[in-house]
Design an enzyme around this catalytic site. Structure first.
Site, PDB file in Angstrom:
ATOM      1  N   TYR A  37       0.854  -1.198   0.000  1.00  0.00           N
ATOM      2  CA  TYR A  37       0.000   0.000   0.000  1.00  0.00           C
ATOM      3  C   TYR A  37       0.894   1.255   0.000  1.00  0.00           C
ATOM      4  CZ  TYR A  37      -4.345   2.598   0.710  1.00  0.00           C
ATOM      5  OH  TYR A  37      -5.433   3.443   0.566  1.00  0.00           O
ATOM      6  N   LYS A  54      -3.132   8.413   3.215  1.00  0.00           N
ATOM      7  CA  LYS A  54      -4.371   8.202   3.984  1.00  0.00           C
ATOM      8  C   LYS A  54      -4.192   8.678   5.431  1.00  0.00           C
ATOM      9  CE  LYS A  54      -7.175   6.341   0.875  1.00  0.00           C
ATOM     10  NZ  LYS A  54      -8.185   7.203   0.225  1.00  0.00           N
TER      11      LYS A  54
HETATM   12  P1  NAD Z   1     -12.734   3.787  -7.716  1.00  0.00           P
HETATM   13  O1  NAD Z   1     -11.605   3.551  -8.649  1.00  0.00           O
HETATM   14  O2  NAD Z   1     -14.075   3.456  -8.182  1.00  0.00           O
HETATM   15  O3  NAD Z   1     -12.705   5.297  -7.207  1.00  0.00           O
HETATM   16  C1  NAD Z   1     -11.534   6.090  -7.168  1.00  0.00           C
HETATM   17  C2  NAD Z   1     -11.889   7.389  -7.838  1.00  0.00           C
HETATM   18  O4  NAD Z   1     -10.838   8.355  -7.742  1.00  0.00           O
HETATM   19  C3  NAD Z   1     -12.196   7.222  -9.321  1.00  0.00           C
HETATM   20  O5  NAD Z   1     -13.529   7.576  -9.579  1.00  0.00           O
HETATM   21  C4  NAD Z   1     -11.256   8.200  -9.980  1.00  0.00           C
HETATM   22  O6  NAD Z   1     -11.823   8.844 -11.120  1.00  0.00           O
HETATM   23  C5  NAD Z   1     -10.999   9.183  -8.863  1.00  0.00           C
HETATM   24  N1  NAD Z   1      -9.822  10.008  -9.099  1.00  0.00           N
HETATM   25  C6  NAD Z   1      -8.536   9.605  -9.287  1.00  0.00           C
HETATM   26  N2  NAD Z   1      -7.762  10.674  -9.546  1.00  0.00           N
HETATM   27  C7  NAD Z   1      -8.562  11.773  -9.518  1.00  0.00           C
HETATM   28  C8  NAD Z   1      -8.342  13.164  -9.738  1.00  0.00           C
HETATM   29  N3  NAD Z   1      -7.114  13.660 -10.048  1.00  0.00           N
HETATM   30  N4  NAD Z   1      -9.399  14.017  -9.632  1.00  0.00           N
HETATM   31  C9  NAD Z   1     -10.628  13.541  -9.326  1.00  0.00           C
HETATM   32  N5  NAD Z   1     -10.894  12.231  -9.134  1.00  0.00           N
HETATM   33  C10 NAD Z   1      -9.874  11.368  -9.231  1.00  0.00           C
HETATM   34  O7  NAD Z   1     -12.371   2.939  -6.405  1.00  0.00           O
HETATM   35  P2  NAD Z   1     -12.988   2.964  -4.932  1.00  0.00           P
HETATM   36  O8  NAD Z   1     -12.478   1.731  -4.292  1.00  0.00           O
HETATM   37  O9  NAD Z   1     -14.437   3.240  -4.977  1.00  0.00           O
HETATM   38  O10 NAD Z   1     -12.200   4.187  -4.258  1.00  0.00           O
HETATM   39  C11 NAD Z   1     -12.847   5.281  -3.659  1.00  0.00           C
HETATM   40  C12 NAD Z   1     -12.137   5.687  -2.378  1.00  0.00           C
HETATM   41  O11 NAD Z   1     -12.231   4.624  -1.436  1.00  0.00           O
HETATM   42  C13 NAD Z   1     -10.648   5.992  -2.532  1.00  0.00           C
HETATM   43  O12 NAD Z   1     -10.303   7.072  -1.702  1.00  0.00           O
HETATM   44  C14 NAD Z   1     -10.007   4.710  -2.009  1.00  0.00           C
HETATM   45  O13 NAD Z   1      -8.704   4.955  -1.538  1.00  0.00           O
HETATM   46  C15 NAD Z   1     -10.962   4.388  -0.888  1.00  0.00           C
HETATM   47  N6  NAD Z   1     -10.920   3.019  -0.356  1.00  0.00           N
HETATM   48  C16 NAD Z   1     -10.994   1.946  -1.206  1.00  0.00           C
HETATM   49  C17 NAD Z   1     -10.950   0.654  -0.679  1.00  0.00           C
HETATM   50  C18 NAD Z   1     -10.964  -0.558  -1.584  1.00  0.00           C
HETATM   51  O14 NAD Z   1     -10.539  -1.620  -1.154  1.00  0.00           O
HETATM   52  N7  NAD Z   1     -11.473  -0.457  -2.810  1.00  0.00           N
HETATM   53  C19 NAD Z   1     -10.866   0.465   0.707  1.00  0.00           C
HETATM   54  C20 NAD Z   1     -10.816   1.586   1.552  1.00  0.00           C
HETATM   55  C21 NAD Z   1     -10.845   2.866   0.995  1.00  0.00           C
HETATM   56  O1  0WE Z   2      -6.969   2.993  -1.669  1.00  0.00           O
HETATM   57  C1  0WE Z   2      -6.905   1.952  -2.287  1.00  0.00           C
HETATM   58  C2  0WE Z   2      -6.342   1.930  -3.690  1.00  0.00           C
HETATM   59  C3  0WE Z   2      -6.028   3.292  -4.206  1.00  0.00           C
HETATM   60  C4  0WE Z   2      -5.279   3.327  -5.504  1.00  0.00           C
HETATM   61  C5  0WE Z   2      -5.345   2.353  -6.493  1.00  0.00           C
HETATM   62  C6  0WE Z   2      -4.636   2.501  -7.679  1.00  0.00           C
HETATM   63  C7  0WE Z   2      -4.618   1.473  -8.756  1.00  0.00           C
HETATM   64  C8  0WE Z   2      -4.323   2.056 -10.121  1.00  0.00           C
HETATM   65  C9  0WE Z   2      -4.482   4.421  -5.720  1.00  0.00           C
HETATM   66  N1  0WE Z   2      -3.785   4.589  -6.870  1.00  0.00           N
HETATM   67  C10 0WE Z   2      -3.858   3.664  -7.842  1.00  0.00           C
HETATM   68  N2  0WE Z   2      -3.147   3.881  -8.979  1.00  0.00           N
HETATM   69  C11 0WE Z   2      -3.298   3.142 -10.089  1.00  0.00           C
HETATM   70  O2  0WE Z   2      -2.613   3.382 -11.100  1.00  0.00           O
HETATM   71  N3  0WE Z   2      -7.309   0.790  -1.679  1.00  0.00           N
HETATM   72  C12 0WE Z   2      -7.655   0.829  -0.289  1.00  0.00           C
HETATM   73  C13 0WE Z   2      -7.347  -0.528  -2.359  1.00  0.00           C
HETATM   74  C14 0WE Z   2      -6.053  -1.224  -2.106  1.00  0.00           C
HETATM   75  O3  0WE Z   2      -4.945  -0.912  -2.822  1.00  0.00           O
HETATM   76  C15 0WE Z   2      -3.904  -1.675  -2.319  1.00  0.00           C
HETATM   77  C16 0WE Z   2      -4.372  -2.482  -1.270  1.00  0.00           C
HETATM   78  C17 0WE Z   2      -5.746  -2.180  -1.125  1.00  0.00           C
HETATM   79  C18 0WE Z   2      -6.680  -2.745  -0.109  1.00  0.00           C
HETATM   80  C19 0WE Z   2      -2.571  -1.713  -2.699  1.00  0.00           C
HETATM   81  C20 0WE Z   2      -1.705  -2.590  -2.049  1.00  0.00           C
HETATM   82  C21 0WE Z   2      -2.147  -3.370  -1.002  1.00  0.00           C
HETATM   83  C22 0WE Z   2      -3.488  -3.335  -0.594  1.00  0.00           C
END
Ligand code: NAD
Ligand code: 0WE
Length: 262
Positions: A158, A165
Site C-alpha cells: 500500500y 491516507k
Molecule cells: P474507484 O476507482 O471506483 O474510485 C476512485 C476514484 O478516484 C475514481 O472515480 C477516480 O476517477 C478518482 N480520481 C482519481 N484521480 C482523480 C483526480 N485527479 N481528480 C478527481 N478524481 C480522481 O475505487 P474505490 O475503491 O471506490 O475508491 C474510492 C475511495 O475509497 C478511494 O479514496 C479509495 O482509496 C478508498 N478506499 C478503497 C478501498 C478498496 O478496497 N477499494 C478500501 C478503503 C478505501
Molecule cells: O486505496 C486503495 C487503492 C487506491 C489506488 C489504487 C490505484 C490502482 C491504479 C491508488 N492509486 C492507484 N493507482 C493506479 O494506477 N485501496 C484501499 C485498495 C487497495 O490498494 C492496495 C491495497 C488495497 C486494499 C494496494 C496494495 C495493497 C493493498
C-alpha cells in the site's frame, strides 16, 4: 425519525468511476433517501463512464473536476452555483498513486515526485475542496471521505498511499475543528478491502480478500452498500454530533491483533 433521511439535501459526489465505485453506492442510497445529486469526474476520458450512471438516477449535473487542478475546482464551484444555492453534502471518494508506487520496496518506490502526486490527489484535495465549497455549505452540512487501514498499520504494497491516507485522516480532524464554527461536520470512513477499479490489478488482492474474510470478527468481507449506509449516518441527522471521526466499516478487521485459527 420519520421520512427519508436526505430529503431535499444537495449532495456533490466525487469519485464515481463505474458501478462498483464506493461513491456510486453512496450516490444511489442518498438518491433513494431523497437527495439531489451532482457528480464529478476527472477529465474527458472518464465522462463516458460516469454520465450514463448519473443520468440513470436523475443527477442534476455531471462536471469535469480533476482535483489536481485548482482551476477545475474553482470552475466546479461556479457550475454548481448555477444549479444550487447551497451544498449540504460533499463526498470525497478519491485516491491515486502512480501505479509503480503500489508495488515493491517502499523506499525505492516513493520518489519525491510520487510523494507529491499521491499526497496532492489523495489528501490535499480534501482541503482544497473544503475551502472552495465552504462558502456555500450551510450549518448542518457534512463532508465525508474514504480512507483505509493502511494509514494506521503497515499493509504491504500500500506504500505511499498509506502515508497519504494518514494525512487524509489527520486533515479530517483539523478540518473538523476549523469548520466546526461554520456548523460543517467532517468525517472519514475507513473501509475494508473491496473489489473496485482502484483495487483492480493490485498484486495479491484476491488472496487478501480471501484471507481477510476469515480474519475479521464478522468472518466476512464488506460491500459497497455497507459503506454507503455509514455515509448516510454521517451525512444525515443521525450523525448530528459526530465530527472529526474515522469510522471503521471493515467487519471489525482493525481491532484484531494476532489471528490464529482453531
Ligand atoms: P474507484 O476507482 O471506483 O474510485 C476512485 C476514484 O478516484 C475514481 O472515480 C477516480 O476517477 C478518482 N480520481 C482519481 N484521480 C482523480 C483526480 N485527479 N481528480 C478527481 N478524481 C480522481 O475505487 P474505490 O475503491 O471506490 O475508491 C474510492 C475511495 O475509497 C478511494 O479514496 C479509495 O482509496 C478508498 N478506499 C478503497 C478501498 C478498496 O478496497 N477499494 C478500501 C478503503 C478505501
Ligand atoms: O486505496 C486503495 C487503492 C487506491 C489506488 C489504487 C490505484 C490502482 C491504479 C491508488 N492509486 C492507484 N493507482 C493506479 O494506477 N485501496 C484501499 C485498495 C487497495 O490498494 C492496495 C491495497 C488495497 C486494499 C494496494 C496494495 C495493497 C493493498
Amino acid at each position: 425519525m420519520a421520512g427519508p433521511l436526505m430529503q431535499g439535501k444537495h449532495a456533490l459526489v466525487t469519485g464515481v468511476a463505474n458501478d462498483r465505485s464506493i461513491a456510486w453506492a453512496i450516490a444511489q442510497l442518498f438518491q433513494e433517501e431523497g437527495a439531489e445529486l451532482v457528480f464529478t469526474y476527472p477529465g474527458e476520458s472518464m465522462e463516458k463512464r460516469v454520465r450514463p450512471l448519473a443520468e440513470s438516477i436523475g443527477a442534476r449535473a455531471c462536471l469535469d473536476c480533476d482535483v489536481a487542478k485548482d482551476a477545475d475546482i474553482d470552475r466546479t464551484v461556479a457550475e454548481v452555483k448555477k444549479i444550487w444555492d447551497r451544498v449540504d453534502v460533499l463526498i470525497h471518494s478519491i485516491g491515486f498513486a502512480p501505479r509503480a508506487a503500489l508495488d515493491g520496496r517502499f523506499t525505492d518506490a516513493t520518489t519525491r515526485e510520487v510523494w507529491a502526486i499521491t499526497m496532492d490527489i489523495s489528501a490535499y484535495s480534501l482541503i482544497g475542496l473544503a475551502r472552495a465549497f465552504r462558502p456555500m455549505m450551510p450549518p448542518g452540512s457534512s463532508i465525508v471521505s474514504l480512507t483505509y487501514y493502511g494509514a494506521e498499520k503497515v499493509v504491504r504494497n500500500y506504500n505511499v498511499m498509506g502515508v497519504a491516507k494518514a494525512a487524509l485522516e489527520c486533515s479530517t480532524r483539523y478540518l473538523a475543528e476549523d469548520l466546526g464554527q461554520d456548523g460543517i461536520r467532517v468525517n472519514t470512513i475507513s473501509a475494508g478491502p473491496l473489489k473496485t477499479l482502484a483495487a483492480a490489478g493490485i498484486k495479491g488482492m484476491r488472496s487478501m480478500l480471501g484471507e481477510n474474510a476469515e480474519k475479521t470478527p464478522l468472518r466476512r468481507n464488506i460491500d459497497q452498500v455497507d459503506v454507503a449506509k455509514a455515509a448516510l449516518y454521517l451525512c444525515s441527522d443521525l450523525g448530528l454530533s459526530v465530527t472529526g471521526e474515522t469510522l471503521h466499516v471493515d467487519a471489525g478487521q482493525n481491532i484484531m491483533g494476532v489471528v490464529s485459527m482453531g
